[in-house]
Scaffold this motif. Structure first.
Motif, mmCIF file in Angstrom:
data_model
loop_
_atom_site.group_PDB
_atom_site.id
_atom_site.type_symbol
_atom_site.label_atom_id
_atom_site.label_comp_id
_atom_site.label_asym_id
_atom_site.label_seq_id
_atom_site.Cartn_x
_atom_site.Cartn_y
_atom_site.Cartn_z
ATOM 1 N N GLU A 52 -5.712 -72.648 -43.336
ATOM 2 C CA GLU A 52 -6.349 -72.968 -45.398
ATOM 3 C C GLU A 52 -7.515 -72.548 -44.494
ATOM 4 O OE1 GLU A 52 -7.429 -77.110 -47.813
ATOM 5 O OE2 GLU A 52 -5.616 -77.402 -45.323
ATOM 6 N N ILE A 53 -8.612 -72.084 -45.739
ATOM 7 C CA ILE A 53 -9.875 -71.980 -46.005
ATOM 8 C C ILE A 53 -10.370 -73.002 -47.146
ATOM 9 C CG2 ILE A 53 -11.767 -70.470 -45.795
ATOM 10 C CD1 ILE A 53 -9.493 -68.431 -45.955
ATOM 11 N N ILE A 72 -3.860 -73.936 -39.299
ATOM 12 C CA ILE A 72 -5.160 -74.212 -38.893
ATOM 13 C C ILE A 72 -6.143 -74.277 -40.447
ATOM 14 C CG2 ILE A 72 -7.034 -73.081 -38.007
ATOM 15 C CD1 ILE A 72 -5.187 -71.384 -35.939
ATOM 16 N N ALA A 73 -6.485 -75.042 -40.171
ATOM 17 C CA ALA A 73 -7.732 -75.347 -41.021
ATOM 18 C C ALA A 73 -9.963 -75.530 -40.922
ATOM 19 C CB ALA A 73 -7.553 -77.202 -41.601
ATOM 20 N N MET A 74 -9.260 -74.574 -41.300
ATOM 21 C CA MET A 74 -10.401 -74.073 -41.393
ATOM 22 C C MET A 74 -12.546 -74.256 -42.077
ATOM 23 S SD MET A 74 -12.236 -69.711 -40.719
ATOM 24 C CE MET A 74 -11.465 -69.614 -39.012
ATOM 25 N N PHE A 100 -15.317 -68.333 -42.229
ATOM 26 C CA PHE A 100 -14.312 -67.791 -42.413
ATOM 27 C C PHE A 100 -14.584 -66.302 -41.980
ATOM 28 C CE2 PHE A 100 -11.032 -64.644 -44.742
ATOM 29 C CZ PHE A 100 -10.383 -64.962 -44.502
ATOM 30 N N LEU A 101 -15.265 -65.432 -43.014
ATOM 31 C CA LEU A 101 -15.496 -64.793 -43.141
ATOM 32 C C LEU A 101 -16.699 -63.825 -42.100
ATOM 33 C CD1 LEU A 101 -17.983 -64.773 -47.018
ATOM 34 C CD2 LEU A 101 -15.945 -63.979 -46.133
ATOM 35 N N LYS A 102 -17.504 -64.995 -41.117
ATOM 36 C CA LYS A 102 -17.401 -63.678 -39.795
ATOM 37 C C LYS A 102 -16.917 -64.076 -38.631
ATOM 38 C CE LYS A 102 -22.232 -65.112 -41.377
ATOM 39 N NZ LYS A 102 -23.609 -65.924 -41.366
ATOM 40 N N PHE A 103 -15.755 -65.111 -38.732
ATOM 41 C CA PHE A 103 -14.827 -65.138 -37.746
ATOM 42 C C PHE A 103 -14.214 -63.680 -37.184
ATOM 43 C CE2 PHE A 103 -11.327 -67.520 -35.952
ATOM 44 C CZ PHE A 103 -11.970 -68.402 -34.344
ATOM 45 N N THR A 126 -14.728 -63.597 -53.865
ATOM 46 C CA THR A 126 -13.711 -62.020 -54.306
ATOM 47 C C THR A 126 -14.433 -61.706 -52.220
ATOM 48 O OG1 THR A 126 -15.967 -61.919 -54.288
ATOM 49 C CG2 THR A 126 -15.028 -61.847 -55.769
ATOM 50 N N GLN A 127 -15.488 -62.886 -51.526
ATOM 51 C CA GLN A 127 -15.968 -61.680 -50.349
ATOM 52 C C GLN A 127 -14.006 -61.561 -49.306
ATOM 53 O OE1 GLN A 127 -19.721 -63.714 -50.472
ATOM 54 N NE2 GLN A 127 -19.537 -62.180 -48.781
ATOM 55 N N ILE A 128 -13.787 -63.039 -50.340
ATOM 56 C CA ILE A 128 -12.308 -63.790 -49.626
ATOM 57 C C ILE A 128 -11.319 -62.715 -48.807
ATOM 58 C CG2 ILE A 128 -10.352 -65.313 -48.663
ATOM 59 C CD1 ILE A 128 -12.718 -67.594 -49.039
ATOM 60 N N VAL A 129 -10.962 -62.413 -50.221
ATOM 61 C CA VAL A 129 -9.639 -61.244 -50.933
ATOM 62 C C VAL A 129 -10.417 -60.224 -49.940
ATOM 63 C CG1 VAL A 129 -8.404 -60.300 -52.486
ATOM 64 C CG2 VAL A 129 -9.166 -62.860 -53.050
#
Length: 273
Positions: A52-53, A72-74, A100-103, A126-129
């Protein structure tokens, strides 16, 4: 329950809540029924792990951890992390403080399959996608809430002005379904626009008959000049006189279906040989 960064402060736990931060794009969902409905968008077919983001204060998390899965909740927000730690001690929940984007997602579930869900921050949705697509071999399902127009764009079909880069690249590998609309009133603070919930389910065969990087390049180049015909927008590919005669180059990018974009990429690869 495990915390990724134990040396961080506990935030303002005395207030009993978390302040929504504009720079993080936070709008906390406060409607329990909608949270449960988002949790139920997961089919739980082919995986037992869920990331979960942006859990915020856990309104969706509480419904995820009721399922027979590992969660996992991030979150990047220290206050949210502290609130989750204090209120959700469940054994099937791990709390990770990270961007999330750097992990490196391989650190989460190893080589196992996992789904992604969440009430995604609008400013990075959109970056997440795009990052999810990089990990598509491990992600059979992706659900969650976006700004409505972004969710619609991801699920849109050819022939629409909303159809674009995100539509083609997501649908090259996933079946996309727009599920329902969520009004601003169920958030704190309320956003200025409606939200939309979608589900992406990975196709059984995601191997492409063309080079994947080439497909990305073709799609992005075509839509950068979406009002032009492909003959003009794809000039940078040094098209031969012969391939320019193909009728597909008379069309504009929004007219091409996903299979047609894949076929177009194949034509360009063959033309370059």
């Amino acid at each position: 329950m495990k915390r990724e960064n134990p040396n961080k402060s506990k935030g303002n736990m005395e207030t009993g809540g978390v302040r929504a931060k504009k720079h993080l794009g936070q709008h906390f969902l406060k409607d329990e029924a909608i949270a449960e409905k988002i949790g139920d968008t997961l089919t739980l077919e082919g995986y037992k792990n869920v990331l979960e983001i942006g859990p915020g204060m856990g309104v969706l998390t509480k419904y995820l951890i009721q399922k027979d899965i590992e969660v996992i909740a991030m979150d990047l927000d220290t206050e949210s992390i502290a609130y989750l730690e204090a209120n959700y001690p469940e054994k099937n929940l791990k709390i990770v403080e990270a961007d999330f984007l750097k992990f490196d997602l391989s650190q989460l579930f190893g080589a196992e399959q996992f789904a992604i869900t969440g009430n995604f921050p609008y400013n990075i949705s959109t970056q997440i996608v795009f990052k999810m697509l990089e990990w598509k071999e491990q992600i059979p399902e992706f659900t969650g809430m976006f700004q409505k127009e972004v969710a619609q764009r991801i699920c849109e079909k050819e022939g629409s002005k909303a159809y674009g880069i995100l539509s083609v690249l997501a649908q090259a590998f996933y079946d996309a379904e727009y599920l329902f609309t969520v009004p601003p009133s169920v958030f704190n603070p309320p956003p200025k626009v409606d939200s939309g919930v979608l589900r992406l389910r990975r196709k059984e065969n995601i191997s492409l008959p063309c080079d994947e990087k080439m497909l990305y390049k073709v799609v992005k180049t075509a839509f950068q000049q979406r009002r032009k015909t492909l003959r003009n927008s794809l000039k940078s590919f040094n098209l031969s006189d012969k391939i320019k005669e193909d009728a597909i180059f008379d069309q504009r990018p929004e007219q091409l279906s996903v299979p047609q974009f894949i076929a177009l990429t194949q034509k360009l690869e063959n033309d370059a040989i």
